[in-house]
Scaffold this motif. Sequence first.
Motif, short mmCIF file in Angstrom:
data_model
loop_
_atom_site.label_atom_id
_atom_site.label_comp_id
_atom_site.label_asym_id
_atom_site.label_seq_id
_atom_site.Cartn_x
_atom_site.Cartn_y
_atom_site.Cartn_z
N ASP A 543 11.11 -7.48 16.05
CA ASP A 543 10.64 -6.09 16.01
C ASP A 543 11.78 -5.08 15.94
OD1 ASP A 543 11.57 -6.68 18.53
OD2 ASP A 543 10.05 -5.52 19.59
N ARG A 544 13.00 -5.53 15.86
CA ARG A 544 14.14 -4.60 15.87
C ARG A 544 14.27 -3.91 14.51
NH1 ARG A 544 18.68 -8.74 17.57
NH2 ARG A 544 17.47 -9.90 16.01
N ASN A 545 14.44 -2.58 14.57
CA ASN A 545 14.70 -1.76 13.37
C ASN A 545 13.62 -1.93 12.30
OD1 ASN A 545 17.15 -0.90 14.52
ND2 ASN A 545 18.23 -2.67 13.68
N VAL A 546 12.39 -2.05 12.74
CA VAL A 546 11.26 -2.14 11.80
C VAL A 546 10.44 -0.86 11.91
CG1 VAL A 546 9.15 -3.36 11.15
CG2 VAL A 546 11.17 -4.65 11.89
N LEU A 547 10.32 -0.13 10.80
CA LEU A 547 9.51 1.08 10.74
C LEU A 547 8.20 0.74 10.06
CD1 LEU A 547 9.35 4.20 11.12
CD2 LEU A 547 10.18 4.39 8.76
N VAL A 548 7.09 1.11 10.71
CA VAL A 548 5.76 0.90 10.14
C VAL A 548 5.24 2.24 9.63
CG1 VAL A 548 3.41 0.13 10.58
CG2 VAL A 548 5.32 -1.01 11.72
N ALA A 549 4.87 2.28 8.36
CA ALA A 549 4.30 3.49 7.74
C ALA A 549 2.85 3.19 7.39
CB ALA A 549 5.09 3.89 6.52
N GLU A 550 1.93 3.59 8.26
CA GLU A 550 0.50 3.37 8.00
C GLU A 550 0.03 4.47 7.05
OE1 GLU A 550 -3.51 3.56 10.65
OE2 GLU A 550 -1.88 2.34 11.47
N THR A 551 -0.37 4.06 5.84
CA THR A 551 -0.58 5.00 4.74
C THR A 551 -2.01 4.94 4.24
OG1 THR A 551 1.71 4.62 4.08
CG2 THR A 551 0.30 5.75 2.49
N ASN A 552 -2.58 6.12 4.02
CA ASN A 552 -3.90 6.24 3.38
C ASN A 552 -3.70 7.01 2.09
OD1 ASN A 552 -6.53 6.90 2.59
ND2 ASN A 552 -7.26 6.95 4.71
N PHE A 553 -3.92 6.34 0.95
CA PHE A 553 -3.72 6.98 -0.34
C PHE A 553 -4.93 7.81 -0.78
CE2 PHE A 553 -0.67 3.42 -0.64
CZ PHE A 553 0.46 4.13 -1.00
N ARG A 554 -6.00 7.81 0.05
CA ARG A 554 -7.23 8.56 -0.27
C ARG A 554 -7.77 8.14 -1.63
NH1 ARG A 554 -6.17 14.67 2.19
NH2 ARG A 554 -5.85 13.99 4.31
N TRP A 555 -8.04 6.86 -1.70
CA TRP A 555 -8.48 6.27 -2.96
C TRP A 555 -9.97 5.96 -2.96
CZ3 TRP A 555 -4.63 1.78 -1.91
CH2 TRP A 555 -5.00 1.08 -0.76
N ASP A 556 -10.77 6.84 -2.36
CA ASP A 556 -12.20 6.58 -2.19
C ASP A 556 -12.87 6.15 -3.49
OD1 ASP A 556 -11.89 7.25 0.43
OD2 ASP A 556 -12.53 9.33 0.16
N ASP A 557 -12.49 6.77 -4.60
CA ASP A 557 -13.16 6.49 -5.87
C ASP A 557 -12.39 5.51 -6.75
OD1 ASP A 557 -15.12 8.30 -5.12
OD2 ASP A 557 -14.01 9.99 -5.96
N ALA A 558 -11.27 4.98 -6.26
CA ALA A 558 -10.46 4.09 -7.09
C ALA A 558 -11.04 2.68 -7.09
CB ALA A 558 -9.02 4.07 -6.58
N THR A 559 -10.83 1.97 -8.18
CA THR A 559 -11.26 0.57 -8.27
C THR A 559 -10.29 -0.29 -7.46
OG1 THR A 559 -9.92 0.16 -10.23
CG2 THR A 559 -12.16 1.00 -10.57
N PRO A 560 -10.73 -1.52 -7.08
CA PRO A 560 -9.81 -2.40 -6.36
C PRO A 560 -8.53 -2.67 -7.12
CG PRO A 560 -12.06 -3.22 -6.17
CD PRO A 560 -12.10 -2.07 -7.14
N GLU A 561 -8.61 -2.85 -8.45
CA GLU A 561 -7.40 -3.09 -9.23
C GLU A 561 -6.45 -1.91 -9.16
OE1 GLU A 561 -10.46 -3.51 -10.21
OE2 GLU A 561 -10.68 -5.65 -10.65
N ALA A 562 -7.01 -0.68 -9.24
CA ALA A 562 -6.17 0.52 -9.17
C ALA A 562 -5.52 0.65 -7.80
CB ALA A 562 -7.00 1.76 -9.49
N ARG A 563 -6.23 0.32 -6.75
CA ARG A 563 -5.68 0.39 -5.40
C ARG A 563 -4.47 -0.54 -5.26
NH1 ARG A 563 -11.13 0.07 -1.63
NH2 ARG A 563 -12.21 1.89 -2.49
N HIS A 564 -4.64 -1.77 -5.70
CA HIS A 564 -3.55 -2.72 -5.57
C HIS A 564 -2.36 -2.34 -6.44
CE1 HIS A 564 -5.78 -5.25 -2.93
NE2 HIS A 564 -6.69 -5.59 -3.83
N GLU A 565 -2.62 -1.71 -7.58
CA GLU A 565 -1.53 -1.26 -8.43
C GLU A 565 -0.73 -0.16 -7.74
OE1 GLU A 565 1.10 -1.42 -11.30
OE2 GLU A 565 -0.65 -2.76 -11.20
#
Length: 894
Positions: A543-565
Motif C-alpha cells: 500500500d505504500r505510495n499508491v494513489l487511488v483515483a475513484e473516477t466517474n466519467f458520467r457515461w450514463d448513455d454510453a455503450t459498454p464498448e465506449a465505456r471501456h474505450e
Amino acid sequence: MWYRRLLNVFRRDHLSADVARELDFHIAERADELVAHGMSPEAAAREARRRFGHTGSIREATQDADLFTWLDAAWRDTRYAARSLAASRGFTIVAITSLALGIGANTAIFSLIDAVMLRDLPVRAPQELVVIDEVGGQDGAGDYTNPIWEQVRDGEHPFAGVLAYGDLSVNLADAGEVRPANGLWVSGGFFEMLGVRAERGRLLSPADDARGCPATAVLSYAFWQSTLGADPGVIGRTIAFSGHPVEVIGIADPRFQGLEAGRAPAFYVPLCAQPVVEPSSGFLDKRSYWFLRILGRLPAQLSLASANAELQAKSATWFRNTLPADWGAENQTEYLTRRLEAQQSLGALSGARQSYSGALMILMSIVALVLLVACANVANLMLVRAEGRQRELAVRVALGAGRMRVARQLLTEGLLLALVGAAIGIGLAYQGSHALLHFLSSAREPVSLDLSIDLRVLLFTAATAVLTALLFGMAPAWRAFRVDPHDALTAHGRGAGHGRSRFGFGKILVSAQVALSLVLVTGAALLLGSFRAVADVDKGFDDRNVLVAETNFRWDDATPEARHEIEREALARLRAIPGVSAAAASFRTPLERKGWNGFAKVPGVTLPRGDDALSWINLVGDGYFATMGMRLVAGRDYSAADRLGGPDVVIINEVAAARFFASRNPVGATIQMEDGPQTTRSYEVVGVVSNASYRSLRENPLAQLFLPLAQQPDYAGTVSFELKASGSAAALRPIVTRALAEISPRATIQFRELEQQVAETLRTDRLLATLSVFFGALALLLAMIGLYGTMAYSIARRRAEIGIRLALGAAPERVSREVLREVAVMLGLGLLFGLAGVLATTRLVEGFLFGVTPREPSLLIGSAIVLGVATLAAGYLPARRAAAMDPMEALRQD
C-alpha cells in the motif's frame, strides 16, 4: 456580603432551638412580673415579647433556624477549607490534578457513551418507535428492497405509521475533484411520523413521494449553515446532486440530526426522485437491491407481542409478492420462508453503536479504574496531610470541637477538592471527547455526534465528584474520630502512631493502587500488542505510495464498448505521467469496507452451501497485480485481448485454488458462477495470485475471484485507478485531475491514498491501544506519587526512632534497606492481588485482541517488571532520605 447580611437578619428573627427555649423562659418570667404589677396576662405577654425583640412564634421558627444555622456552618467550613488548601499549594495542585484527570476521563468517555447509546432521538414519542427486522436476523437492523417497503406501506399493518429510509451519497461538484455529501432517501411520511418540524420552508409529505415526482430535497440545518452559508433565499432554488438538479423545499429542525447516532444526513430526498437523481440505479423496481430500513410507530393500546403476531402473518404475503425472479430455486425457497418482526431497540439502527459500543465500554472500565487509583492517591496524600495536622486537630478537640465537627471539616476539604477537580474535569472532558471523536472519524466515514454537555452528563459528573470525595475523604475523617488530644499534644514529634502497626491504612491503599495499576498496565500491553499484531499482518499487497483515483466519467448513455474505450485511454494517459511507475484500473480496492460476493462451483466438486462457500469478487484490469504488489503464483495476468466478445476468463487466489482444486493445477480448469435464475456462466482459470486481505486485516484470507474489468458490460459507472508513485503519491493529484479532465471534462474524481485507507480500518484498535497506554501510564504515575507520599509520611512519623537508631550506630544502608523492604512488601501484595484482578478482567478485552492471548505470560511478566521498577524507584528517594538523616537534628526537633 449578601449571605452574611441574610444570616444577621435571620439571627434577629429566627433563632435556634436552645436560644428559643432560653427566650421562652425570660419572656414568661417578665410576663409574670408585669401581671404582678396589675397588667392583664394578654397585655403582659405582648409587652414581654416586644421587650425581647421577638414578635413571632419562637418555636415555629426553630426548624428554619436549624437550616440556616447549618448553612452558616457549611459556609464557614468551606471558607476554612479553601484557606487551608490554599496554604498547602503543593498538595492541592497534585490532588486537584489527579482528580481532574480521573473525573475528566470518566466524563469524556461517558459523554461519548451518552451520545452513542443513551440519548433519545429528538422526535415525537421516541419510545413508541420500533425497528422492523427479519425474524432471527443478525445484530443490527436489516435492509430491504423498495418493493418490500411498498408492500409494508400499502398493506395492512398493525402500526400507527411506518417510514423507510436509505443511504444516498452525491457529489456537489460539477467536475474535477469530488465534493461528497451524504444524505438519505426517505419515504413521504418520514418527517410527519417522526414529528419533526421545518425551520424554513416545508418538509416532505406523502404527496411528495409518488412515482413520477419531481426531484426535491429537504436540507439539514447544519448543511444549510456550513455549505450554503445560511442563505435565506435557498428555498425554491435548485442545487446539483451528482450533476442532476434538485429543488430545495425546506430546512429541517436544527435539533434533528437523523435517526442514527454518529451519522448526520446533509439532506433528505424522496424515494420517488430516484429516476432523476440516480437514473442508472433503477432501484424502485429491483427486487434484489437491498438498501432501505423500515420503522413503525407502535399504537399505545397495542403490545409489541400482538403487533409481531400480526406482522409475521402479513409478511408472508409481502415476501411472496416480491419474490426475486432472477434468483435460483434454492434461494427463492429460502426467501419465501422469511418473516418480519418489530424490535424496540433503536440502537440497532446506529452503525456507530454497533462499531464502537464495545470499545467505549472497555474504555469506561479503564477510566473507572484510573479514577479509583486517583482516589487512593488523594486519600494517601490527605492522610499524610492529616497526620501533619494532628496537633491542630487535637487543639480544636481540646477547645471543645466535637469529633464529628472535625471529621466534617475534613470531608468538606475533600468535597471542595472533588468539586474543583470536577469543574476542571468538565473542561478536559469537552476537549477530550472531541479529540476521541477525531479518532473515530475518517475522511470517508465521518462520525458526527452531539457532544454537548447535557443534564445526564452533568449529573454523572456531579455524582462522580461526590462519590470520589467520599472515597478519599473517609480515611482522614475516620482518623479524626480517633484523635486523642492528650497523646497528640504530648507525643507530637514522636509519632502520633506510636504503638500502631507499621503497615497502616495508607500502605493498604498503596497496595491497592499497585494492584489496580497492574490491571491497567497489563490491559494496555495486551491492547498495544494486539494493535501491533494487526498493523504488522501480511496484507498481501503493497500500500505504500499508491494513489487511488475513484473516477466517474458520467457515461450514463454510453455503450459498454465506449465505456471501456474511455477507460483504456485514461489508463494510457495515467501510465505516461512522470513519477508513475505502474497504474491499473479496478472496481474495488482492498479494505474498502465494501464487498461483492457470490457462490462459485467447479464441476465435480461439492461444497456445503453457506458463508464459507462464498467467493469474493473484484473486477480488475491488466497490470493490477503488479501495481498492487501481488505475486502471480501460476498462469498469466490479463492482457488487452481479455475484453468484451472474448473467452470468459478469471484469475483466482490461493485460497480459492485450494478450495476448488485441492492439489490439482487450476490453470485451464473451469469455474462457474450463477448468472440469473437457473443459469450459470463459465470462466476459464488463467492464473493464480497470492492471497490478500479483502475486507479486514483481522480476517483469515478469503477465496477471491478476479474477473477482467473489460469483459463486464453492466457494472456501475465508477472505476478506481490505482497509481504506484515513485515518490509522493499526494503530489500526483493535480496532474491526474488534468489528465482525466482532458478525456472527459464532466468527470469527477475522489482521491485517497491506499496507505491511509488501510490505516482507517485500524481506528478502533488504535483508539484502544493509544488510550489504554495513556491511562495505564497515568495510573502508574499516580501510584508512584501515592507510594512516595506514603513512605515520606511513614519516615516523618518514625523520625525520632530513626534518629535514635542512627545515633546508636545503625548503618545508614540498613535503614535504607528496611524502608525498601516495606516498599517491597507493598509491591508484593499489590502484584499478588493485581494478578488475580488481571486473570478476572482480561476476558473483557478478549474479543478485541488479535495475535495475543489474554493471559500471555510474557506480557504479564513484563507488566509486573515495569510496575516493580517504577514502584521501587518511587520508594528509593524516601529510603535515601531516611539513610541521610542527621540523628542530632532529628532528636533536637523531637
